[in-house]
Design a protein around this motif. Structure first.
Motif, PDB file in Angstrom:
ATOM      1  N   LYS A 170      37.713  44.011  56.762  1.00 11.49           N
ATOM      2  CA  LYS A 170      36.795  42.916  56.466  1.00 11.49           C
ATOM      3  C   LYS A 170      35.353  43.404  56.415  1.00 11.49           C
ATOM      4  CE  LYS A 170      39.713  39.360  58.596  1.00 11.49           C
ATOM      5  NZ  LYS A 170      39.759  38.233  59.585  1.00 11.49           N
ATOM      6  N   MET A 171      34.486  42.526  55.944  1.00 17.49           N
ATOM      7  CA  MET A 171      33.064  42.856  55.889  1.00 17.49           C
ATOM      8  C   MET A 171      32.473  43.046  57.285  1.00 17.49           C
ATOM      9  SD  MET A 171      31.627  40.362  52.840  1.00 17.49           S
ATOM     10  CE  MET A 171      32.323  38.852  53.557  1.00 17.49           C
ATOM     11  N   THR A 172      33.185  42.603  58.295  1.00 17.64           N
ATOM     12  CA  THR A 172      32.722  42.740  59.675  1.00 17.64           C
ATOM     13  C   THR A 172      33.259  44.002  60.341  1.00 17.64           C
ATOM     14  OG1 THR A 172      34.543  41.243  60.273  1.00 17.64           O
ATOM     15  CG2 THR A 172      32.332  40.292  60.101  1.00 17.64           C
ATOM     16  N   ASN A 173      33.842  44.918  59.558  1.00 15.95           N
ATOM     17  CA  ASN A 173      34.230  46.189  60.178  1.00 15.95           C
ATOM     18  C   ASN A 173      32.965  46.993  60.502  1.00 15.95           C
ATOM     19  OD1 ASN A 173      33.397  47.275  57.727  1.00 15.95           O
ATOM     20  ND2 ASN A 173      35.356  48.231  57.217  1.00 15.95           N
ATOM     21  N   GLU A 174      33.145  48.163  61.074  1.00 17.69           N
ATOM     22  CA  GLU A 174      31.998  48.939  61.543  1.00 17.69           C
ATOM     23  C   GLU A 174      31.038  49.276  60.409  1.00 17.69           C
ATOM     24  OE1 GLU A 174      31.266  52.550  64.776  1.00 17.69           O
ATOM     25  OE2 GLU A 174      33.116  52.475  63.608  1.00 17.69           O
ATOM     26  N   ILE A 175      31.598  49.654  59.268  1.00 19.52           N
ATOM     27  CA  ILE A 175      30.769  49.974  58.102  1.00 19.52           C
ATOM     28  C   ILE A 175      30.015  48.739  57.624  1.00 19.52           C
ATOM     29  CG2 ILE A 175      30.836  50.575  55.652  1.00 19.52           C
ATOM     30  CD1 ILE A 175      31.067  53.002  57.322  1.00 19.52           C
ATOM     31  N   GLY A 176      30.709  47.610  57.507  1.00 21.09           N
ATOM     32  CA  GLY A 176      30.079  46.389  57.035  1.00 21.09           C
ATOM     33  C   GLY A 176      28.934  45.952  57.920  1.00 21.09           C
ATOM     34  N   LYS A 177      29.152  46.001  59.240  1.00 22.90           N
ATOM     35  CA  LYS A 177      28.089  45.621  60.166  1.00 22.90           C
ATOM     36  C   LYS A 177      26.903  46.572  60.057  1.00 22.90           C
ATOM     37  CE  LYS A 177      30.933  43.272  63.637  1.00 22.90           C
ATOM     38  NZ  LYS A 177      31.442  43.322  65.029  1.00 22.90           N
ATOM     39  N   ALA A 178      27.186  47.857  59.895  1.00 17.95           N
ATOM     40  CA  ALA A 178      26.105  48.831  59.783  1.00 17.95           C
ATOM     41  C   ALA A 178      25.258  48.591  58.538  1.00 17.95           C
ATOM     42  CB  ALA A 178      26.680  50.251  59.767  1.00 17.95           C
ATOM     43  N   MET A 179      25.914  48.309  57.417  1.00 17.09           N
ATOM     44  CA  MET A 179      25.167  48.049  56.182  1.00 17.09           C
ATOM     45  C   MET A 179      24.402  46.729  56.260  1.00 17.09           C
ATOM     46  SD  MET A 179      27.335  49.474  52.919  1.00 17.09           S
ATOM     47  CE  MET A 179      28.813  48.526  53.225  1.00 17.09           C
ATOM     48  N   PHE A 180      25.027  45.715  56.834  1.00 16.27           N
ATOM     49  CA  PHE A 180      24.362  44.419  56.973  1.00 16.27           C
ATOM     50  C   PHE A 180      23.132  44.543  57.866  1.00 16.27           C
ATOM     51  CE2 PHE A 180      23.888  40.045  58.482  1.00 16.27           C
ATOM     52  CZ  PHE A 180      24.143  39.307  57.336  1.00 16.27           C
ATOM     53  N   TYR A 181      23.275  45.255  58.973  1.00 14.84           N
ATOM     54  CA  TYR A 181      22.166  45.499  59.899  1.00 14.84           C
ATOM     55  C   TYR A 181      21.046  46.274  59.212  1.00 14.84           C
ATOM     56  CZ  TYR A 181      19.839  47.493  64.066  1.00 14.84           C
ATOM     57  OH  TYR A 181      18.927  47.885  65.020  1.00 14.84           O
ATOM     58  N   ARG A 182      21.440  47.312  58.477  1.00 18.23           N
ATOM     59  CA  ARG A 182      20.440  48.151  57.797  1.00 18.23           C
ATOM     60  C   ARG A 182      19.707  47.368  56.714  1.00 18.23           C
ATOM     61  NH1 ARG A 182      16.346  50.945  58.025  1.00 18.23           N
ATOM     62  NH2 ARG A 182      16.190  52.894  56.863  1.00 18.23           N
ATOM     63  N   ALA A 183      20.428  46.492  56.022  1.00 20.47           N
ATOM     64  CA  ALA A 183      19.778  45.661  55.011  1.00 20.47           C
ATOM     65  C   ALA A 183      18.673  44.825  55.639  1.00 20.47           C
ATOM     66  CB  ALA A 183      20.803  44.756  54.323  1.00 20.47           C
ATOM     67  N   GLY A 184      18.942  44.277  56.829  1.00 20.53           N
ATOM     68  CA  GLY A 184      17.915  43.512  57.524  1.00 20.53           C
ATOM     69  C   GLY A 184      16.719  44.360  57.882  1.00 20.53           C
ATOM     70  N   GLU A 185      16.952  45.580  58.328  1.00 14.54           N
ATOM     71  CA  GLU A 185      15.857  46.481  58.672  1.00 14.54           C
ATOM     72  C   GLU A 185      15.029  46.842  57.435  1.00 14.54           C
ATOM     73  OE1 GLU A 185      16.086  46.383  62.615  1.00 14.54           O
ATOM     74  OE2 GLU A 185      14.702  47.724  61.566  1.00 14.54           O
ATOM     75  N   LEU A 186      15.704  46.972  56.299  1.00 17.70           N
ATOM     76  CA  LEU A 186      15.005  47.307  55.052  1.00 17.70           C
ATOM     77  C   LEU A 186      14.341  46.088  54.414  1.00 17.70           C
ATOM     78  CD1 LEU A 186      17.720  49.669  53.520  1.00 17.70           C
ATOM     79  CD2 LEU A 186      15.433  50.365  54.265  1.00 17.70           C
ATOM     80  N   GLY A 187      14.669  44.896  54.915  1.00 17.64           N
ATOM     81  CA  GLY A 187      14.084  43.679  54.363  1.00 17.64           C
ATOM     82  C   GLY A 187      14.705  43.245  53.056  1.00 17.64           C
ATOM     83  N   VAL A 188      15.980  43.585  52.832  1.00 15.48           N
ATOM     84  CA  VAL A 188      16.641  43.186  51.586  1.00 15.48           C
ATOM     85  C   VAL A 188      17.755  42.186  51.890  1.00 15.48           C
ATOM     86  CG1 VAL A 188      16.086  45.291  50.319  1.00 15.48           C
ATOM     87  CG2 VAL A 188      18.178  45.205  51.643  1.00 15.48           C
ATOM     88  N   PRO A 189      17.784  41.050  51.204  1.00 14.24           N
ATOM     89  CA  PRO A 189      18.852  40.076  51.393  1.00 14.24           C
ATOM     90  C   PRO A 189      20.208  40.632  50.983  1.00 14.24           C
ATOM     91  CG  PRO A 189      16.966  39.071  50.297  1.00 14.24           C
ATOM     92  CD  PRO A 189      16.726  40.545  50.298  1.00 14.24           C
ATOM     93  N   VAL A 190      21.254  40.097  51.602  1.00 15.19           N
ATOM     94  CA  VAL A 190      22.631  40.452  51.273  1.00 15.19           C
ATOM     95  C   VAL A 190      23.259  39.298  50.507  1.00 15.19           C
ATOM     96  CG1 VAL A 190      24.926  40.983  52.185  1.00 15.19           C
ATOM     97  CG2 VAL A 190      22.893  41.963  53.274  1.00 15.19           C
TER      98      VAL A 190
END
Length: 340
Positions: A170-190
């Motif tokens: 799912k999108m909530t696997n480790e990779i998904g959470k890491a990308m979602f978190y990083r998107a927030g740090e970069l200031g880009v919407p998902v």
């Protein structure tokens, strides 16, 4: 479950993550849609008359022509398009429809090769911004690609396509959470595409929003919610409305031909729009065409006009319509859009 402050990057190959001065995009909750003035979204001098509001398309795609695909911009195997989606064709239609700018969403036709879209962004920086496609590869290389596309190629959003995740994940696997978190740090919407139904992914979206509240979410095509007819459809649409409790969630009122059970102007989507505006506020709703697919369905200009026709039937205020047709998008993505 990860906490909002915990980094989900542990266990990944080391990356040189850049956390200095991330842009803060999340606006205040329930901004008054009747507030006067457009701020940075409208440039005007004290002595000039107000500029007309920008019309901005929050969702469309472009891809290579067959000739370009033979050379520099090949299609992903098995994803050759059946309709034209060339940038020059889009620009012509935008000019005819009076649309000032747009977000280009990386198409599946080129998968994770963003070179074609990047070339369009570079040629037309005052017309387009880009939304890259998240690569959920298990080795974590998609995180580095996301960083490069945002920091080097100026992409301004990232799309999560849950059907590209490894089977059974799912999108909530480790990779998904890491990308979602990083998107927030970069200031880009998902942007999240729930083509097979919002009900399949609602728990993932809720978990990501709860754990990472600084990451903005854009629900593509209203979560693919059709006007509800069955109990299951009513429950799914109710789930969409309940996501409004997360102030970082925005809704794209886009690709109406995918949502409607009727022909143009898709009048059965009127109540959907009314309820979404009521629960989210017009300042968290944005129009999108879904070019080039919309062209054969009703036409690009007609897709823009459909929203005004629906708004008149609800009715929505002129201010609410202004938010939906560009002001919401313009506040999320500060950009010196070039008027037509």
């Amino acid at each position: 479950m990860a906490s909002a402050s915990a980094s989900p990057f542990s266990g990944f190959p080391p990356h040189k993550f850049l956390f200095s001065n991330p842009r803060k995009l999340l606006p205040s909750i329930r901004m008054a849609s009747e507030a006067g003035g457009l701020g940075e979204f409208s440039s005007q001098s004290a002595s000039s008359s107000p500029s007309p509001p920008k019309i901005l398309d929050s969702h469309l795609h472009v891809w290579a022509s067959p000739q370009e695909a033979v050379g520099s911009y090949p299609y992903f195997p098995g994803q050759e398009p059946s309709i034209p989606g060339y940038a020059n064709f889009l620009l012509k239609l935008m000019s005819e429809a009076g649309v000032d700018g747009a977000l280009i969403v990386q198409p599946i036709n080129h998968m994770f090769d963003h070179s074609l879209v990047t070339s369009v962004l570079k040629r037309h920086p005052s017309k387009f911004i880009g939304c890259c496609l998240a690569n959920p590869a298990e080795d974590g290389t998609g995180i580095r690609q996301l960083e490069d596309l945002v920091l080097k190629d100026r992409y301004r959003a990232v799309r999560f396509n849950p059907y590209l995740w490894p089977s059974g994940q799912k999108m909530t696997n480790e990779i998904g959470k890491a990308m979602f978190y990083r998107a927030g740090e970069l200031g880009v919407p998902v942007g999240i595409m729930c083509m097979k139904g919002l009900s399949l992914h609602i728990s993932e979206i809720e978990e990501l929003c709860e754990n990472y509240p600084s990451t903005i979410v854009l629900l593509d095509h209203m979560g693919f919610c059709k006007p509800p007819m069955t109990d299951e459809e009513h429950n799914t649409f109710s789930s969409l409305l309940k996501l409004a409790r997360f102030p970082q969630v925005y809704v794209k009122f886009s690709a109406l031909f995918r949502l409607s059970r009727k022909q143009y102007p898709y009048e059965d989507t009127r109540d959907l729009l009314s309820q979404v505006v009521s629960d989210y506020g017009a300042n968290r709703v944005m129009w999108g065409s879904d070019f080039p697919f919309v062209v054969k369905e009703c036409g690009y200009k007609e897709a823009r006009e459909a929203v005004s026709l629906l708004a008149n039937q609800i009715p929505l205020s002129s201010s609410d319509l202004e938010w939906i047709m560009g002001r919401t998008f313009g506040q999320l993505f500060q950009q010196p859009w070039q008027a037509l």
